[in-house]
Design an enzyme around this catalytic site. Structure first.
Site, PDB file in Angstrom:
ATOM      1  N   ARG A 181       0.815  -1.214   0.000  1.00 28.30           N
ATOM      2  CA  ARG A 181       0.000   0.000   0.000  1.00 28.30           C
ATOM      3  C   ARG A 181       0.856   1.276   0.000  1.00 28.30           C
ATOM      4  O   ARG A 181       0.355   2.364  -0.253  1.00 28.30           O
ATOM      5  CB  ARG A 181      -0.947  -0.010   1.213  1.00 28.30           C
ATOM      6  CG  ARG A 181      -2.101  -0.979   1.050  1.00 28.30           C
ATOM      7  CD  ARG A 181      -2.825  -1.237   2.362  1.00 28.30           C
ATOM      8  NE  ARG A 181      -2.129  -2.194   3.212  1.00 28.30           N
ATOM      9  CZ  ARG A 181      -2.566  -2.623   4.397  1.00 28.30           C
ATOM     10  NH1 ARG A 181      -3.709  -2.175   4.868  1.00 28.30           N
ATOM     11  NH2 ARG A 181      -1.868  -3.497   5.105  1.00 28.30           N
ATOM     12  N   ASN A 220       0.369   2.077   6.958  1.00 26.73           N
ATOM     13  CA  ASN A 220       0.176   1.237   5.774  1.00 26.73           C
ATOM     14  C   ASN A 220       0.308   2.044   4.486  1.00 26.73           C
ATOM     15  O   ASN A 220       0.641   1.491   3.445  1.00 26.73           O
ATOM     16  CB  ASN A 220      -1.211   0.589   5.805  1.00 26.73           C
ATOM     17  CG  ASN A 220      -1.334  -0.383   6.969  1.00 26.73           C
ATOM     18  OD1 ASN A 220      -0.394  -1.100   7.295  1.00 26.73           O
ATOM     19  ND2 ASN A 220      -2.481  -0.392   7.616  1.00 26.73           N
TER      20      ASN A 220
HETATM   21  C1  UD1 Z   1      -2.682  -5.654  11.174  1.00 28.59           C
HETATM   22  C2  UD1 Z   1      -3.724  -6.510  11.909  1.00 28.59           C
HETATM   23  C3  UD1 Z   1      -4.914  -5.621  12.258  1.00 28.59           C
HETATM   24  C4  UD1 Z   1      -4.465  -4.433  13.091  1.00 28.59           C
HETATM   25  C5  UD1 Z   1      -3.346  -3.660  12.386  1.00 28.59           C
HETATM   26  C6  UD1 Z   1      -2.765  -2.637  13.341  1.00 28.59           C
HETATM   27  C7  UD1 Z   1      -3.485  -8.763  11.039  1.00 28.59           C
HETATM   28  C8  UD1 Z   1      -4.052  -9.790  10.151  1.00 28.59           C
HETATM   29  N1  UD1 Z   1      -4.141  -7.583  11.081  1.00 28.59           N
HETATM   30  O1  UD1 Z   1      -3.267  -5.226   9.952  1.00 28.59           O
HETATM   31  O2  UD1 Z   1      -5.865  -6.356  13.011  1.00 28.59           O
HETATM   32  O3  UD1 Z   1      -5.572  -3.579  13.355  1.00 28.59           O
HETATM   33  O4  UD1 Z   1      -2.285  -4.547  11.981  1.00 28.59           O
HETATM   34  O5  UD1 Z   1      -1.873  -1.804  12.681  1.00 28.59           O
HETATM   35  O6  UD1 Z   1      -2.501  -9.004  11.697  1.00 28.59           O
HETATM   36  N2  UD1 Z   1       3.987  -8.827   8.157  1.00 28.59           N
HETATM   37  C9  UD1 Z   1       4.875  -9.880   8.095  1.00 28.59           C
HETATM   38  N3  UD1 Z   1       4.606 -10.901   7.248  1.00 28.59           N
HETATM   39  C10 UD1 Z   1       3.473 -10.964   6.505  1.00 28.59           C
HETATM   40  C11 UD1 Z   1       2.548  -9.894   6.590  1.00 28.59           C
HETATM   41  C12 UD1 Z   1       2.828  -8.837   7.433  1.00 28.59           C
HETATM   42  O7  UD1 Z   1       5.905  -9.857   8.766  1.00 28.59           O
HETATM   43  O8  UD1 Z   1       3.303 -11.945   5.773  1.00 28.59           O
HETATM   44  C13 UD1 Z   1       4.310  -7.680   9.036  1.00 28.59           C
HETATM   45  C14 UD1 Z   1       4.354  -6.354   8.286  1.00 28.59           C
HETATM   46  O9  UD1 Z   1       5.684  -6.082   7.841  1.00 28.59           O
HETATM   47  C15 UD1 Z   1       3.861  -5.348   9.321  1.00 28.59           C
HETATM   48  C16 UD1 Z   1       2.991  -6.197  10.256  1.00 28.59           C
HETATM   49  O10 UD1 Z   1       3.275  -7.536   9.989  1.00 28.59           O
HETATM   50  O11 UD1 Z   1       4.927  -4.775  10.048  1.00 28.59           O
HETATM   51  C17 UD1 Z   1       1.494  -5.930  10.042  1.00 28.59           C
HETATM   52  O12 UD1 Z   1       1.164  -6.214   8.700  1.00 28.59           O
HETATM   53  P1  UD1 Z   1       0.195  -5.270   7.877  1.00 28.59           P
HETATM   54  O13 UD1 Z   1       0.055  -5.807   6.522  1.00 28.59           O
HETATM   55  O14 UD1 Z   1       0.572  -3.857   8.033  1.00 28.59           O
HETATM   56  O15 UD1 Z   1      -1.183  -5.532   8.672  1.00 28.59           O
HETATM   57  P2  UD1 Z   1      -2.418  -4.559   8.765  1.00 28.59           P
HETATM   58  O16 UD1 Z   1      -3.234  -4.706   7.541  1.00 28.59           O
HETATM   59  O17 UD1 Z   1      -1.988  -3.211   9.121  1.00 28.59           O
HETATM   60 MG    MG Z   2      -0.160  -2.313   9.157  1.00 26.74          MG
END
Ligand code: UD1
Ligand code: MG
Length: 472
Positions: free
Chosen positions: A15, A229
């Site tokens: 994003r 994000n």
């Molecule tokens: C996530 C939460 C959401 C919360 C929000 C708070 C989940 C499914 N959702 O959503 O409930 O309200 O954060 O900010 O967890 N990441 C990995 N590996 C992956 C995917 C993500 O390490 O495969 C890491 C990303 O780098 C990031 C974090 O996890 O630092 C959160 O991922 P992101 O995609 O930003 O989740 P949100 O959609 O923000």
């Molecule tokens: Mg996030």
């Protein structure tokens, strides 16, 4: 309180629409992930694991020097899968069923150490198996909703999956959890979501179903818990932090003319009665004393500025020290490892590099001083250059106390100008100059009497027609 932590940082951050991993985007002069790690360090987490993707050299480089270890999530298959990767290296802790780990999203940079401390205290005192920090979202958002039943947390529903009623819930998940080892065993039971990811948030409903004690605690502000994000989220977080730091400056007695255009790093300190004009950037661990005036369009990076210093317009100061009552600029560039003494003056279009300037010395105009050690009460005339580079190596110029360097002088280093010596204007100095002597290297002036008349050249004054008609 010491605890192991896992930071999830392997997401693609699509994003952000960027070729840079999301967590390596900057707020001021630090990346998002550095803020998270530094909060954990303040809070004294002793074992910090950062989960990265397999192509993570840039993240490892950014965090080199930080007390962290890395775990690899081979494919970005969601936060649940990322945590599974993250706990691989924490076997000793996860074997102890009473131990808890702290889990944070790497894109939540502004969370404070005191919030984390308070959160863990609650997790322990309430004897919860899975705790999370929630907050009340005040504007449109895409956070996971906290679903409660009679006050008890039942599940987290992701924005994409929330129905019309669930979308109205304004208590949301911050992505910060404290999880007991016994609950971590349920990570393997998380099912693939509709969007093809393993959601860590599904651990909540799984834990509730197994009878574990789950709690969500709204203990931090929305701004502090902002997850980044998008570019707009990044902008908002930057400005939140900027305003927070400026409020601290105001409390400390600093004046700011235009709050909108002044940026002060959260690691900087500024003393009372210092005045910041518009477009001033104070970066890194800069310390500025009291009673200073910093005029517009100035950037000061990781430097120490004394008391009552005046920094005039359009000046850049990097990793240097400026002592009390010095005056720098306008249009000066103080490059790294320089020290400018008390009451000294570094003026218009002067560049200083890796040099020490003593007290009460002056280089007021159009000068380059590099690899130089300059004493006190020295006057450096306009257009002076220390020629420090011979094409292969850098050499040092030493100018002792009370020296006067005439304008347009080149000092070919290595070189020493002894105490109290004078150098005549327009000289190219190639040898040491003894103390109290005068060095002049230019050829003496020769006036050739009536040279123009003899050549039969017509001067302007001898041609009445031309006088005053210079608009040809
Ligand atoms: C996530 C939460 C959401 C919360 C929000 C708070 C989940 C499914 N959702 O959503 O409930 O309200 O954060 O900010 O967890 N990441 C990995 N590996 C992956 C995917 C993500 O390490 O495969 C890491 C990303 O780098 C990031 C974090 O996890 O630092 C959160 O991922 P992101 O995609 O930003 O989740 P949100 O959609 O923000
Ligand atoms: Mg996030």
């Amino acid at each position: 309180m010491r605890i192991a932590s896992v930071i999830l940082a392997a997401g693609l951050g699509t994003r952000m629409k960027s070729s840079t991993p999301k967590i390596l985007h900057y707020i001021f002069d630090k990346t998002l992930i550095q803020y998270v790690v530094e909060s954990l360090m303040k809070f004294k987490s002793n074992n910090i694991v950062v989960v990265t993707g397999s192509n993570s050299d840039s993240i490892r480089n950014t965090l080199s020097g930080y007390p962290v270890t890395f775990a690899v999530q081979k494919e970005p298959r969601g936060t649940g899968d990322a945590l599974r990767a993250g706990i691989q290296g924490l076997k000793d802790i996860t074997k102890d069923k009473d131990a808890s780990i702290l889990v944070l999203n790497g894109d939540t940079p502004l969370v404070g150490a005191s919030t984390l401390r308070g959160f863990l205290r609650l997790h322990r005192s309430l004897k919860e198996d899975l705790s999370l920090i929630s907050f009340i979202a005040g504007h449109e958002h895409s956070y996971g909703r906290i679903v409660r039943d009679g006050g008890n947390v039942r599940a987290i529903v992701e924005n994409k999956d929330a129905d019309h009623e669930q979308k109205k819930i304004n208590e949301v998940n911050s992505g910060i959890y404290a999880i007991k080892s016994s609950v971590l065993n349920l990570l393997k039971d998380i099912k693939l979501s509709n969007s093809g990811e393993y959601y860590l948030t599904d651990l909540v409903s799984l834990a509730v179903k197994k009878g574990f004690k789950v709690g969500a605690h709204a203990i931090g502000s929305e701004t502090e818990l902002t997850g980044i994000n998008t570019r707009e989220d990044l902008y908002r977080a930057t400005h939140f932090l900027k305003d927070k730091v400026l409020s601290r400056c105001f409390d400390n007695g600093v004046s700011v003319i235009d709050k909108a255009s002044v940026f002060v790093s959260p690691d900087a300190e500024i003393g009372s009665d210092t005045l910041l004009y518009p477009n001033v950037y104070i970066e890194g661990k800069t310390v500025i004393g009291s009673g200073c005036t910093i005029y517009p369009n100035t950037r000061i990076v990781s430097s120490i500025i004394g008391n009552n210093v005046i920094i005039k317009d359009s000046t850049v100061i990097e990793s240097s020290t400026i002592k009390d009552k010095a005056v720098i600029g306008p249009f000066a560039h103080i490059r790294p490892d320089s020290k400018i003494g008390s009451l000294s003056k570094i003026g218009n279009f002067v560049e200083i590099k890796k040099s020490v300037i003593g007290d009460n010395s002056k280089a007021s105009h159009l000068t380059y001083l590099g690899d130089a050690v300059i004493g006190s009460n020295v006057n450096i005339g306009a257009g002076t250059i220390t020629c420090n580079y011979d094409g292969q190596k850098k050499h040092k110029t030493v100018i002792e106390d009370d020296v006067f360097i005439g304008s347009d002088t080149q000092l070919i280093a290595p070189l020493k100008v002894g105490k109290g010596a004078y150098i005549g204007a327009g000289s190219t100095i190639t040898k040491d100059v003894p103390s109290l002597s005068l060095a002049v290297s230019r050829t003496g002036q020769k006036n050739i009497d009536r040279w123009a008349a003899k050549k039969n050249l017509k001067t302007e004054s001898s041609n009445p027609k031309k006088r005053g008609s210079n608009n040809t």
